[in-house]
Design a protein around this motif. Structure first.
Motif, PDB file in Angstrom:
ATOM      1  N   ALA A  52       0.849  -1.193   0.000  1.00  0.00           N
ATOM      2  CA  ALA A  52       0.000   0.000   0.000  1.00  0.00           C
ATOM      3  C   ALA A  52       0.885   1.244   0.000  1.00  0.00           C
ATOM      4  O   ALA A  52       1.838   1.338   0.790  1.00  0.00           O
ATOM      5  N   PHE A  53       0.576   2.181  -0.875  1.00  0.00           N
ATOM      6  CA  PHE A  53       1.252   3.476  -0.934  1.00  0.00           C
ATOM      7  C   PHE A  53       0.212   4.558  -0.683  1.00  0.00           C
ATOM      8  O   PHE A  53      -0.897   4.485  -1.213  1.00  0.00           O
ATOM      9  N   PHE A  54       0.572   5.564   0.112  1.00  0.00           N
ATOM     10  CA  PHE A  54      -0.351   6.679   0.280  1.00  0.00           C
ATOM     11  C   PHE A  54       0.398   7.991   0.307  1.00  0.00           C
ATOM     12  O   PHE A  54       1.574   8.057   0.694  1.00  0.00           O
ATOM     13  N   VAL A  55      -0.304   9.049  -0.167  1.00  0.00           N
ATOM     14  CA  VAL A  55       0.232  10.408  -0.173  1.00  0.00           C
ATOM     15  C   VAL A  55      -0.808  11.322   0.468  1.00  0.00           C
ATOM     16  O   VAL A  55      -2.007  11.007   0.465  1.00  0.00           O
ATOM     17  N   PRO A  56      -0.397  12.453   1.045  1.00  0.00           N
ATOM     18  CA  PRO A  56      -1.387  13.387   1.605  1.00  0.00           C
ATOM     19  C   PRO A  56      -2.354  13.870   0.532  1.00  0.00           C
ATOM     20  O   PRO A  56      -1.971  14.114  -0.618  1.00  0.00           O
ATOM     21  N   ALA A  57      -3.627  13.973   0.885  1.00  0.00           N
ATOM     22  CA  ALA A  57      -4.639  14.440  -0.064  1.00  0.00           C
ATOM     23  C   ALA A  57      -4.554  15.947  -0.218  1.00  0.00           C
ATOM     24  O   ALA A  57      -4.286  16.682   0.756  1.00  0.00           O
ATOM     25  N   GLU A  58      -4.792  16.412  -1.439  1.00  0.00           N
ATOM     26  CA  GLU A  58      -4.773  17.847  -1.692  1.00  0.00           C
ATOM     27  C   GLU A  58      -6.004  18.529  -1.112  1.00  0.00           C
ATOM     28  O   GLU A  58      -5.934  19.664  -0.653  1.00  0.00           O
ATOM     29  N   ASP A  59      -7.144  17.854  -1.140  1.00  0.00           N
ATOM     30  CA  ASP A  59      -8.390  18.410  -0.619  1.00  0.00           C
ATOM     31  C   ASP A  59      -8.759  17.660   0.657  1.00  0.00           C
ATOM     32  O   ASP A  59      -9.333  16.570   0.610  1.00  0.00           O
ATOM     33  N   ALA A  60      -8.434  18.219   1.805  1.00  0.00           N
ATOM     34  CA  ALA A  60      -8.655  17.541   3.082  1.00  0.00           C
ATOM     35  C   ALA A  60     -10.134  17.375   3.402  1.00  0.00           C
ATOM     36  O   ALA A  60     -10.487  16.594   4.290  1.00  0.00           O
ATOM     37  N   ASP A  61     -11.014  18.091   2.692  1.00  0.00           N
ATOM     38  CA  ASP A  61     -12.453  17.921   2.935  1.00  0.00           C
ATOM     39  C   ASP A  61     -12.944  16.574   2.417  1.00  0.00           C
ATOM     40  O   ASP A  61     -13.931  16.031   2.907  1.00  0.00           O
TER      41      ASP A  61
END
Length: 272
Positions: A52-61
């Motif tokens: 699993a790879f994850f990156v911070p989301a641009e739209d936190a909503d």
């Protein structure tokens, strides 16, 4: 020659409270996406059913992170155990006091929430429907089921007993020749509501130890069959795993434990 970068690496056993059981997933937090070829190369290097790879989301909503999953051969559209493992990594390490984390993914928004000493995972239901039997499937499985249904990318095969599931010895070369499908063998459990074993040779995984996404198909099936939306399931692979499940109209909520067994860094090239 490309320069190597260092990325964090965790290996987490999901759907178990014991190390070296359940389903091991590799989890790699990233600041930004690497090329797909690099992600696949990392998954091949890890040689686990999923990384699993994850990156911070641009739209936190919408979500906290964007999440992707790779087997040693392909990217997949849904993976339960690696999502649970990624949630454990974030809630235990990155966001230690948070109660939940939301992932944006190909399967929509997936939420991992603290549930006592377990984590609860919210996945889409994939209800089984009528399906034609692929030629050679029953021979490849080694035993004919009572019935067969289709559920998205997977086939659901119903057997009479837990012993029947335990005795299965599939021909993985023959199963792989049937295409990129999953094969979920399930039956009533001896000391649980139902058991299963799951085979994905078309994705580079002969037998998956514990498969959250497969329960998106099998759990709604058993909820309807047993007339009970709350279920306890076991996947009876060699490693084994336990899932506590609640089925609603469109979602399957499954909870389980996670155990972190490896933490460190990987040194990988920026391109391959």
């Amino acid at each position: 020659m490309s320069q190597n970068i260092r990325i964090a690496f965790l290996q987490i056993d999901a759907f178990t409270d014991q190390a070296f059981r359940g389903n091991p997933a590799a989890v790699c937090p990233l600041d930004a996406w690497l090329p797909d070829a690099v992600l696949l190369a990392i998954a091949r290097e890890n040689n686990l059913s999923e990384t699993a790879f994850f990156v911070p989301a641009e739209d936190a909503d919408e979500a906290d992170f964007h999440l992707r999953w790779f087997t040693p051969e392909v990217e997949v559209d849904l993976c339960g155990h690696a999502t649970l493992a990624a949630g454990h990594a974030i809630l235990s390490n990155l966001h230690g006091k948070a109660k939940a984390v939301r992932f944006g993914s190909q399967a929509g928004i997936l939420t991992v929430t603290r549930d006592g000493d377990r984590l609860s995972l919210d996945l889409p239901a994939r209800r089984a429907g009528d399906a034609a039997v692929p030629s050679g499937l029953y021979q490849a499985m080694g035993a004919a089921p009572l019935a067969l249904w289709g559920g998205g990318r997977d086939y659901l095969l119903l057997y009479e007993s837990q012993a029947d599931i335990a005795r299965l010895k599939p021909d993985f070369v023959a199963l792989k020749a049937l295409g990129r499908h999953g094969f979920i063998a399930t039956a009533p459990g001896d000391d649980c509501d139902f058991v299963s074993r799951c085979f994905f040779p078309g994705y580079g995984i002969d037998e998956d130890p514990v498969t959250g996404s497969a329960h998106c198909v099998s759990a709604p099936f058993w909820a309807d069959r047993l007339g009970n939306s709350t279920l306890f399931a076991r996947q009876i692979s060699a490693r084994g795993g336990d899932l506590w499940i609640h089925v609603t109209k469109d979602r399957v909520h499954m909870s389980g434990h996670c155990v972190e067994v490896i933490a460190g860094e990987m040194s990988v090239p920026e391109s391959v």
